[in-house]
Design a protein around this motif. Structure first.
Motif, PDB file in Angstrom:
ATOM      1  N   VAL A   8      -0.029  17.380   2.157  1.00  9.63           N
ATOM      2  CA  VAL A   8      -0.777  16.284   2.781  1.00  9.63           C
ATOM      3  C   VAL A   8      -1.928  16.782   3.644  1.00  9.63           C
ATOM      4  O   VAL A   8      -2.628  15.976   4.256  1.00  9.63           O
ATOM      5  CB  VAL A   8       0.153  15.386   3.621  1.00  9.63           C
ATOM      6  N   ALA A   9      -2.133  18.101   3.689  1.00 11.07           N
ATOM      7  CA  ALA A   9      -3.236  18.645   4.494  1.00 11.07           C
ATOM      8  C   ALA A   9      -4.575  18.107   4.015  1.00 11.07           C
ATOM      9  O   ALA A   9      -5.514  17.946   4.799  1.00 11.07           O
ATOM     10  CB  ALA A   9      -3.219  20.172   4.437  1.00 11.07           C
ATOM     11  N   ARG A  10      -4.667  17.796   2.739  1.00 10.02           N
ATOM     12  CA  ARG A  10      -5.917  17.266   2.172  1.00 10.02           C
ATOM     13  C   ARG A  10      -6.054  15.779   2.409  1.00 10.02           C
ATOM     14  O   ARG A  10      -7.064  15.188   2.029  1.00 10.02           O
ATOM     15  CB  ARG A  10      -5.965  17.567   0.672  1.00 10.02           C
ATOM     16  N   LYS A  11      -5.026  15.163   2.993  1.00 11.84           N
ATOM     17  CA  LYS A  11      -5.038  13.708   3.211  1.00 11.84           C
ATOM     18  C   LYS A  11      -4.992  13.379   4.705  1.00 11.84           C
ATOM     19  O   LYS A  11      -4.368  12.403   5.119  1.00 11.84           O
ATOM     20  CB  LYS A  11      -3.846  13.059   2.511  1.00 11.84           C
ATOM     21  N   ASP A  12      -5.626  14.185   5.522  1.00 11.39           N
ATOM     22  CA  ASP A  12      -5.632  13.953   6.980  1.00 11.39           C
ATOM     23  C   ASP A  12      -4.227  13.933   7.559  1.00 11.39           C
ATOM     24  O   ASP A  12      -3.954  13.221   8.531  1.00 11.39           O
ATOM     25  CB  ASP A  12      -6.359  12.643   7.315  1.00 11.39           C
ATOM     26  N   TYR A  13      -3.336  14.686   6.943  1.00  9.69           N
ATOM     27  CA  TYR A  13      -1.959  14.825   7.427  1.00  9.69           C
ATOM     28  C   TYR A  13      -1.256  13.465   7.562  1.00  9.69           C
ATOM     29  O   TYR A  13      -0.508  13.222   8.503  1.00  9.69           O
ATOM     30  CB  TYR A  13      -1.924  15.579   8.756  1.00  9.69           C
ATOM     31  N   MET A  14      -1.487  12.595   6.603  1.00  9.31           N
ATOM     32  CA  MET A  14      -0.780  11.319   6.517  1.00  9.31           C
ATOM     33  C   MET A  14       0.205  11.387   5.360  1.00  9.31           C
ATOM     34  O   MET A  14      -0.143  11.814   4.260  1.00  9.31           O
ATOM     35  CB  MET A  14      -1.758  10.171   6.312  1.00  9.31           C
ATOM     36  N   VAL A  15       1.439  10.964   5.597  1.00 11.62           N
ATOM     37  CA  VAL A  15       2.502  11.015   4.592  1.00 11.62           C
ATOM     38  C   VAL A  15       2.813   9.609   4.120  1.00 11.62           C
ATOM     39  O   VAL A  15       3.100   8.723   4.930  1.00 11.62           O
ATOM     40  CB  VAL A  15       3.785  11.656   5.161  1.00 11.62           C
ATOM     41  N   GLY A  16       2.755   9.402   2.806  1.00 15.68           N
ATOM     42  CA  GLY A  16       3.123   8.124   2.223  1.00 15.68           C
ATOM     43  C   GLY A  16       4.377   8.264   1.382  1.00 15.68           C
ATOM     44  O   GLY A  16       4.821   9.377   1.079  1.00 15.68           O
ATOM     45  N   VAL A  17       4.949   7.130   1.000  1.00 16.73           N
ATOM     46  CA  VAL A  17       6.194   7.142   0.225  1.00 16.73           C
ATOM     47  C   VAL A  17       6.038   7.947  -1.058  1.00 16.73           C
ATOM     48  O   VAL A  17       6.955   8.647  -1.485  1.00 16.73           O
ATOM     49  CB  VAL A  17       6.638   5.696  -0.089  1.00 16.73           C
ATOM     50  N   GLY A  76       0.823  -1.204   0.000  1.00 21.10           N
ATOM     51  CA  GLY A  76       0.000   0.000   0.000  1.00 21.10           C
ATOM     52  C   GLY A  76       0.857   1.255   0.000  1.00 21.10           C
ATOM     53  O   GLY A  76       2.079   1.196  -0.189  1.00 21.10           O
ATOM     54  N   PRO A  77       0.259   2.411   0.265  1.00 24.25           N
ATOM     55  CA  PRO A  77       0.998   3.679   0.196  1.00 24.25           C
ATOM     56  C   PRO A  77       1.979   3.899   1.332  1.00 24.25           C
ATOM     57  O   PRO A  77       2.753   4.851   1.295  1.00 24.25           O
ATOM     58  CB  PRO A  77      -0.117   4.731   0.218  1.00 24.25           C
ATOM     59  N   ALA A  78       1.960   3.042   2.352  1.00 24.59           N
ATOM     60  CA  ALA A  78       2.898   3.146   3.492  1.00 24.59           C
ATOM     61  C   ALA A  78       2.824   4.525   4.145  1.00 24.59           C
ATOM     62  O   ALA A  78       3.815   5.227   4.269  1.00 24.59           O
ATOM     63  CB  ALA A  78       4.330   2.827   3.047  1.00 24.59           C
ATOM     64  N   ARG A  79       1.614   4.901   4.583  1.00 26.12           N
ATOM     65  CA  ARG A  79       1.408   6.216   5.181  1.00 26.12           C
ATOM     66  C   ARG A  79       1.691   6.198   6.680  1.00 26.12           C
ATOM     67  O   ARG A  79       1.424   5.213   7.360  1.00 26.12           O
ATOM     68  CB  ARG A  79      -0.040   6.669   4.948  1.00 26.12           C
ATOM     69  N   ILE A  80       2.226   7.311   7.173  1.00 22.65           N
ATOM     70  CA  ILE A  80       2.408   7.530   8.604  1.00 22.65           C
ATOM     71  C   ILE A  80       1.979   8.961   8.917  1.00 22.65           C
ATOM     72  O   ILE A  80       1.909   9.799   8.007  1.00 22.65           O
ATOM     73  CB  ILE A  80       3.861   7.294   9.066  1.00 22.65           C
ATOM     74  N   PRO A  81       1.671   9.291  10.168  1.00 21.15           N
ATOM     75  CA  PRO A  81       1.282  10.665  10.499  1.00 21.15           C
ATOM     76  C   PRO A  81       2.375  11.671  10.142  1.00 21.15           C
ATOM     77  O   PRO A  81       3.565  11.391  10.302  1.00 21.15           O
ATOM     78  CB  PRO A  81       1.043  10.609  12.010  1.00 21.15           C
ATOM     79  N   TYR A  82       1.942  12.843   9.681  1.00 19.74           N
ATOM     80  CA  TYR A  82       2.900  13.880   9.298  1.00 19.74           C
ATOM     81  C   TYR A  82       3.832  14.230  10.459  1.00 19.74           C
ATOM     82  O   TYR A  82       5.032  14.418  10.260  1.00 19.74           O
ATOM     83  CB  TYR A  82       2.174  15.143   8.821  1.00 19.74           C
ATOM     84  N   ASP A  83       3.296  14.360  11.672  1.00 18.31           N
ATOM     85  CA  ASP A  83       4.123  14.744  12.816  1.00 18.31           C
ATOM     86  C   ASP A  83       5.242  13.742  13.061  1.00 18.31           C
ATOM     87  O   ASP A  83       6.366  14.122  13.407  1.00 18.31           O
ATOM     88  CB  ASP A  83       3.264  14.881  14.080  1.00 18.31           C
TER      89      ASP A  83
END
Length: 216
Positions: free
Chosen positions: A198-207, A159-166
């Motif tokens: 990533v503000a439009r993505k619930d502040y989740m960061v993916g690779v 998957g996109p391997a998302r983690i929280p922006y913080d």
């Protein structure tokens, strides 16, 4: 008086009913993890089991990649195991880290080399050490952050391997701060732009949210 010989029969030996399943799970765990020292790893496994702690077990067998000279050092799977075992504490003692490291049969020299990269005299900040582990796996800032995302994500494999922006920002800032060739302003500009992205993505960061040109 000599101790009399004791005769045992099947009826005299009590086998706990849960033992077969315990040994079955242990065998599966050993196959997935493939420890270099089965005795040391077994000690860590049953110690964790008896204490109700996360087990030193990989989620799956790891295949060596072309950049690995041998299978004796830290791997993404083993760093993920350490994260599960140690991340509940924001700060831990070097001794605690050494015990878990040893039970995974990892080289002591590699641990010492990682600890030398920062001052952990008052205790080891786990997320900082985790970042250093990712840097040992990745080699570059880009690769290190990809490793961090893939290890920490709750997304399914592939998957996109998302983690929280913080979380991403903390790891990135820490590693960038250790890089003498990385200007602080450049790191801050990258994080600011990424935050807007990533503000439009619930502040989740993916690779896929960062690229080689923007990070390295």
């Amino acid at each position: 008086m000599p101790v009399p010989d004791v005769m045992f029969c099947a009826q005299q030996i009590h086998v706990p009913p849960e033992l077969p399943n315990i040994m079955k799970q242990f065998t599966k765990a050993a196959i997935r993890t493939q420890p270099r020292d089965i005795l040391q790893w077994s000690y860590g496994y049953f110690s964790a089991l008896s204490n109700g702690e996360p087990l030193p077990v990989k989620e799956r067998v790891e295949m060596m990649v072309a950049t690995q000279k041998n299978d004796s050092g830290l791997t993404p799977g083993l760093l993920k195991v350490l994260h599960k075992q140690l991340s509940k504490k924001e700060t831990l003692s070097i001794q605690e880290l050494q015990i878990k490291w040893k039970n995974l049969c990892l080289p002591v020299e590699q641990l010492h080399n990682l600890l030398r990269l920062d001052n952990f005299a008052d205790g080891v900040s786990w997320m900082k050490f985790f970042a250093l582990g990712c840097s040992a796996l990745g080699g570059s800032l880009l690769s290190s952050m990809k490793q961090a995302c893939e290890i920490l994500t709750d997304d399914p494999e592939g998957g996109p391997a998302r983690i929280p922006y913080d979380t991403f920002a903390f790891l990135y800032s820490y590693l960038a701060g250790l890089d003498e060739e990385m200007p602080q302003q450049e790191a801050e500009s990258f994080l600011s732009a990424l935050k807007e992205q990533v503000a439009r993505k619930d502040y989740m960061v993916g690779v896929a949210d960062f690229s080689v040109n923007r990070m390295d």
